[in-house]
Design a protein around this motif. Structure first.
Motif, PDB file in Angstrom:
ATOM      1  N   MET A  81       0.838  -1.178   0.000  1.00  0.00           N
ATOM      2  CA  MET A  81       0.000   0.000   0.000  1.00  0.00           C
ATOM      3  C   MET A  81       0.890   1.251   0.000  1.00  0.00           C
ATOM      4  N   THR A  82       0.619   2.175  -0.874  1.00  0.00           N
ATOM      5  CA  THR A  82       1.402   3.396  -0.985  1.00  0.00           C
ATOM      6  C   THR A  82       0.812   4.457  -0.061  1.00  0.00           C
ATOM      7  N   LYS A  83       1.672   5.049   0.756  1.00  0.00           N
ATOM      8  CA  LYS A  83       1.244   6.138   1.627  1.00  0.00           C
ATOM      9  C   LYS A  83       1.651   7.446   0.961  1.00  0.00           C
ATOM     10  N   VAL A  84       0.792   8.449   1.058  1.00  0.00           N
ATOM     11  CA  VAL A  84       1.118   9.756   0.517  1.00  0.00           C
ATOM     12  C   VAL A  84       0.939  10.807   1.601  1.00  0.00           C
ATOM     13  N   PRO A  85       1.731  11.886   1.576  1.00  0.00           N
ATOM     14  CA  PRO A  85       1.616  12.892   2.617  1.00  0.00           C
ATOM     15  C   PRO A  85       0.283  13.623   2.621  1.00  0.00           C
ATOM     16  N   TYR A  86      -0.342  13.753   1.462  1.00  0.00           N
ATOM     17  CA  TYR A  86      -1.614  14.458   1.386  1.00  0.00           C
ATOM     18  C   TYR A  86      -2.728  13.442   1.269  1.00  0.00           C
ATOM     19  N   VAL A  87      -3.718  13.568   2.101  1.00  0.00           N
ATOM     20  CA  VAL A  87      -4.845  12.634   2.077  1.00  0.00           C
ATOM     21  C   VAL A  87      -6.029  13.357   1.470  1.00  0.00           C
ATOM     22  N   SER A  88      -6.509  12.852   0.340  1.00  0.00           N
ATOM     23  CA  SER A  88      -7.663  13.479  -0.291  1.00  0.00           C
ATOM     24  C   SER A  88      -8.932  12.853   0.255  1.00  0.00           C
ATOM     25  N   GLY A  89     -10.034  13.460  -0.028  1.00  0.00           N
ATOM     26  CA  GLY A  89     -11.306  12.936   0.447  1.00  0.00           C
ATOM     27  C   GLY A  89     -11.877  13.824   1.538  1.00  0.00           C
ATOM     28  N   PRO A  90     -13.014  13.409   2.094  1.00  0.00           N
ATOM     29  CA  PRO A  90     -13.662  14.250   3.105  1.00  0.00           C
ATOM     30  C   PRO A  90     -12.828  14.364   4.375  1.00  0.00           C
ATOM     31  N   ARG A  91     -12.738  15.582   4.895  1.00  0.00           N
ATOM     32  CA  ARG A  91     -12.011  15.836   6.137  1.00  0.00           C
ATOM     33  C   ARG A  91     -12.867  16.722   7.022  1.00  0.00           C
ATOM     34  N   ALA A  92     -12.691  16.614   8.296  1.00  0.00           N
ATOM     35  CA  ALA A  92     -13.478  17.392   9.256  1.00  0.00           C
ATOM     36  C   ALA A  92     -13.188  18.880   9.131  1.00  0.00           C
ATOM     37  N   GLY A  93     -14.238  19.701   9.247  1.00  0.00           N
ATOM     38  CA  GLY A  93     -14.070  21.149   9.257  1.00  0.00           C
ATOM     39  C   GLY A  93     -14.012  21.807   7.903  1.00  0.00           C
ATOM     40  N   ILE A  94     -14.073  21.045   6.817  1.00  0.00           N
ATOM     41  CA  ILE A  94     -14.009  21.621   5.476  1.00  0.00           C
ATOM     42  C   ILE A  94     -15.435  21.752   4.949  1.00  0.00           C
ATOM     43  N   PRO A  95     -15.824  22.958   4.514  1.00  0.00           N
ATOM     44  CA  PRO A  95     -17.194  23.150   4.013  1.00  0.00           C
ATOM     45  C   PRO A  95     -17.465  22.315   2.763  1.00  0.00           C
ATOM     46  N   SER A  96     -18.722  21.992   2.557  1.00  0.00           N
ATOM     47  CA  SER A  96     -19.108  21.210   1.379  1.00  0.00           C
ATOM     48  C   SER A  96     -19.026  22.098   0.134  1.00  0.00           C
ATOM     49  N   PRO A  97     -18.951  21.474  -1.053  1.00  0.00           N
ATOM     50  CA  PRO A  97     -18.913  22.279  -2.287  1.00  0.00           C
ATOM     51  C   PRO A  97     -20.115  23.207  -2.434  1.00  0.00           C
ATOM     52  N   ASP A  98     -21.294  22.754  -2.002  1.00  0.00           N
ATOM     53  CA  ASP A  98     -22.478  23.606  -2.111  1.00  0.00           C
ATOM     54  C   ASP A  98     -22.364  24.837  -1.212  1.00  0.00           C
ATOM     55  N   GLU A  99     -21.830  24.652   0.004  1.00  0.00           N
ATOM     56  CA  GLU A  99     -21.632  25.788   0.903  1.00  0.00           C
ATOM     57  C   GLU A  99     -20.618  26.769   0.314  1.00  0.00           C
ATOM     58  N   LEU A 100     -19.540  26.249  -0.268  1.00  0.00           N
ATOM     59  CA  LEU A 100     -18.524  27.113  -0.864  1.00  0.00           C
ATOM     60  C   LEU A 100     -19.069  27.861  -2.076  1.00  0.00           C
ATOM     61  N   ARG A 101     -19.861  27.164  -2.901  1.00  0.00           N
ATOM     62  CA  ARG A 101     -20.443  27.786  -4.088  1.00  0.00           C
ATOM     63  C   ARG A 101     -21.383  28.917  -3.700  1.00  0.00           C
ATOM     64  N   ALA A 102     -22.129  28.745  -2.603  1.00  0.00           N
ATOM     65  CA  ALA A 102     -23.048  29.791  -2.151  1.00  0.00           C
ATOM     66  C   ALA A 102     -22.289  30.972  -1.552  1.00  0.00           C
ATOM     67  N   ARG A 103     -21.160  30.708  -0.936  1.00  0.00           N
ATOM     68  CA  ARG A 103     -20.409  31.749  -0.232  1.00  0.00           C
ATOM     69  C   ARG A 103     -19.422  32.485  -1.138  1.00  0.00           C
ATOM     70  N   ILE A 104     -18.820  31.791  -2.117  1.00  0.00           N
ATOM     71  CA  ILE A 104     -17.768  32.376  -2.947  1.00  0.00           C
ATOM     72  C   ILE A 104     -18.221  32.389  -4.410  1.00  0.00           C
ATOM     73  N   PRO A 105     -18.409  33.577  -4.984  1.00  0.00           N
ATOM     74  CA  PRO A 105     -18.833  33.641  -6.387  1.00  0.00           C
ATOM     75  C   PRO A 105     -17.788  33.001  -7.310  1.00  0.00           C
ATOM     76  N   GLY A 106     -18.222  32.110  -8.178  1.00  0.00           N
ATOM     77  CA  GLY A 106     -17.324  31.469  -9.134  1.00  0.00           C
ATOM     78  C   GLY A 106     -16.610  30.248  -8.608  1.00  0.00           C
TER      79      GLY A 106
END
Length: 189
Positions: free
Chosen positions: A1-26
């Protein structure tokens, strides 16, 4: 199994794409793969085909290390030559633990920690057997004897701060010396 320093995927405290789209134009304008020219080159696992390299063995951590909040863990190998100590170390820890590298506060705290450390060195030097010599170590003498002014005239140079250099270099040392003399006089009575 390859370990990488950056872990992608859902993480605690990060807003959802819909929340970001509503808050940040574009926000999310490049989410559609058809709008991104780099899609054919993107890799699902972050590792190109035919690479004969494995993740290196992880270095053992003996003390807490600074780590960007964007990353889930430290890189496998990291420096231990200059551990964080004192007030500058506390300021740097705060920058890494609280602010993203994308925020100006992160970098301003790191710059502030550097300034604190340089002033601590100046004070330590003043109370040592061989204090720093600002005239020799900053190049002021070479500016006067090595045609410093003539080299800046008529050549289209943009560093027109030469007038301020002696003030920037010598003022902290003069103020620190003045404070030391006042302190010494008060202690002596």
């Amino acid at each position: 199994m390859t370990k990488v320093p950056y872990v992608s995927g859902p993480r605690a405290g990060i807003p959802s794409p819909d929340e970001l789209r509503a808050r940040i134009p574009g926000w999310g304008a490049d989410l559609d793969p058809a709008d991104r020219p780099s899609v054919p080159q993107e890799l699902d696992d972050g590792r190109p085909d035919g690479v004969a390299w494995d993740f290196p063995e992880e270095q053992v951590t003996t003390s807490a290390r600074e780590r960007s909040i964007e990353h889930a863990r430290l890189t496998p190998v990291f420096g231990t030559v200059a551990p964080l100590t004192g007030l500058p170390g506390a300021v740097r820890r705060r920058a890494y633990s609280r602010y993203s590298e994308a925020r100006a506060a992160h970098w301003l705290l790191l710059l502030g920690a550097d300034r604190i450390e340089s002033k601590q060195h100046l004070v330590r030097s003043m109370f040592s057997r061989r204090p720093d010599n600002p005239v020799e170590e900053t190049g002021i003498r070479s500016e006067l004897t090595g045609h410093g002014i003539a080299s800046r005239r008529g050549h289209g140079r943009v560093d027109r701060h030469q007038v301020l250099d002696p003030v920037i270099v010598s003022l902290p040392a003069i103020l620190a010396g003045w404070a030391a003399v006042r302190t010494w006089r008060r202690v002596r009575g």
